[in-house]
Design an enzyme around this catalytic site. Structure first.
Site, short mmCIF file in Angstrom:
data_model
loop_
_atom_site.label_atom_id
_atom_site.label_comp_id
_atom_site.label_asym_id
_atom_site.label_seq_id
_atom_site.Cartn_x
_atom_site.Cartn_y
_atom_site.Cartn_z
N LEU A 40 55.86 76.59 73.80
CA LEU A 40 55.82 75.21 74.28
C LEU A 40 54.42 74.61 74.13
O LEU A 40 53.44 75.17 74.65
CB LEU A 40 56.26 75.15 75.74
CG LEU A 40 56.25 73.76 76.40
CD1 LEU A 40 57.25 72.84 75.72
CD2 LEU A 40 56.54 73.88 77.89
N ASP A 41 54.35 73.48 73.41
CA ASP A 41 53.11 72.70 73.24
C ASP A 41 51.98 73.52 72.62
O ASP A 41 50.80 73.25 72.86
CB ASP A 41 52.65 72.12 74.59
CG ASP A 41 53.63 71.12 75.16
OD1 ASP A 41 54.38 70.51 74.37
OD2 ASP A 41 53.66 70.95 76.39
N GLU A 42 52.33 74.52 71.82
CA GLU A 42 51.33 75.38 71.19
C GLU A 42 51.30 75.25 69.68
O GLU A 42 50.52 75.93 69.01
CB GLU A 42 51.59 76.86 71.56
CG GLU A 42 51.38 77.22 73.02
CD GLU A 42 49.91 77.39 73.36
OE1 GLU A 42 49.07 77.31 72.44
OE2 GLU A 42 49.61 77.59 74.55
#
Length: 282
Positions: free
Chosen positions: A225-227
């Site tokens: 997530l969001d990486e």
């Protein structure tokens, strides 16, 4: 762009002769280089290049012609017509500013993509989407129906031959399976200057920390997530007088600008993955 214009995008281990091998191939077939950009990452030892060139006849098979050089230098590469438009599917929930911005840029001819549809887990954006004469697909998502909803989404991607999926404030997390199935083809706009303030309500997180700038990040989606690798970011200055709701309003324009740039650069074949990072020939 004309039918004779092409874009070559490549990366490979750096060593002498790469530029010479590519440009010699182009010269041998009378291609004219319109623009060329290159970059060596000293940290990884990789070389990156983007060449925009014109084929004098428009009939050459550039995949076949460039294959010997690509094989000799172990390139990860692609060459395609510069005028080839990216078939794009936009996903949105209930915040429509990024969606509206993309639709307007596309309709006004300032974003060279083909928007083949908009998917939402809510009905809120149907009127906006249909006002642009774009197909609207309502695919509700609940904890019980998430697997079926993602299967329907992937079927739509295949049926419409989608090249790029844009999460324009789509407030659902794609599963690991969907992220892998669409790897390298999904751009998300996160309403924060990553890696700070990941996850939900980043503006409220920013307010709690008393930040003096808020920002937005466009990145490729991965299972983490969001990486995913970051394509573009921008910021907007704020101050102590602004409540979380004011930060949200300040950030919306920033989100729209950042997402539009990322979509444009991807569609124009300007972005190359470099491990967990990107090289952007903007």
């Amino acid at each position: 762009m004309t039918a004779r214009e092409h874009v070559l995008l490549l990366s490979c281990p750096d060593r002498p002769g790469i530029v010479a091998a590519v440009t010699a191939t182009l010269a041998a077939h009378d291609a004219n280089i319109e623009d060329s950009q290159q970059y060596k990452d000293s940290g990884t030892g990789r070389f990156f290049m983007r060449i925009h060139f014109t084929d004098p006849t428009g009939e050459a098979d550039w995949h076949a012609l460039l294959e010997p050089a690509a094989a000799a230098y172990a390139m990860e590469w692609d060459v395609r017509p510069a005028a080839q438009r990216c078939r794009t599917l936009i996903l949105v929930s209930r915040f429509g500013h990024c969606l509206n911005d993309l639709l307007f840029r596309w309709q006004s001819g300032n974003l060279d993509i083909d928007i083949v549809g908009v998917v939402s887990n809510h009905e809120d954006m149907r009127g906006l989407v249909e006002s642009y004469a774009v197909p609207f697909h309502h695919i509700p998502v609940t904890a019980a129906t998430k697997d079926a909803a993602e299967a329907e989404l992937l079927e739509l991607v295949e049926a419409e031959q989608v090249d790029l999926v844009v999460l324009a404030r789509y407030m659902q997390i794609l599963s690991d399976g969907a992220s892998r199935a669409l790897e390298g083809r999904v751009i998300n706009i996160h309403h924060s200057f990553l890696p700070s303030f990941k996850g939900a309500k980043p503006y409220h997180q920013a307010y709690d920390r008393g930040v003096k700038i808020v920002g937005a990040t466009a990145h490729y989606v991965t299972a983490d997530l969001d990486e995913g690798p970051i394509i573009e970011q921008d910021v907007h200055r704020v101050d102590h007088r602004m409540a979380p709701e004011a930060l949200v309003r300040a950030g919306e324009e920033c989100e729209s600008r950042v997402l539009a740039r990322a979509v444009r650069w991807h569609a124009e074949h300007r972005v190359v993955l470099n491990g967990h990072r990107t090289v952007v020939f903007a």
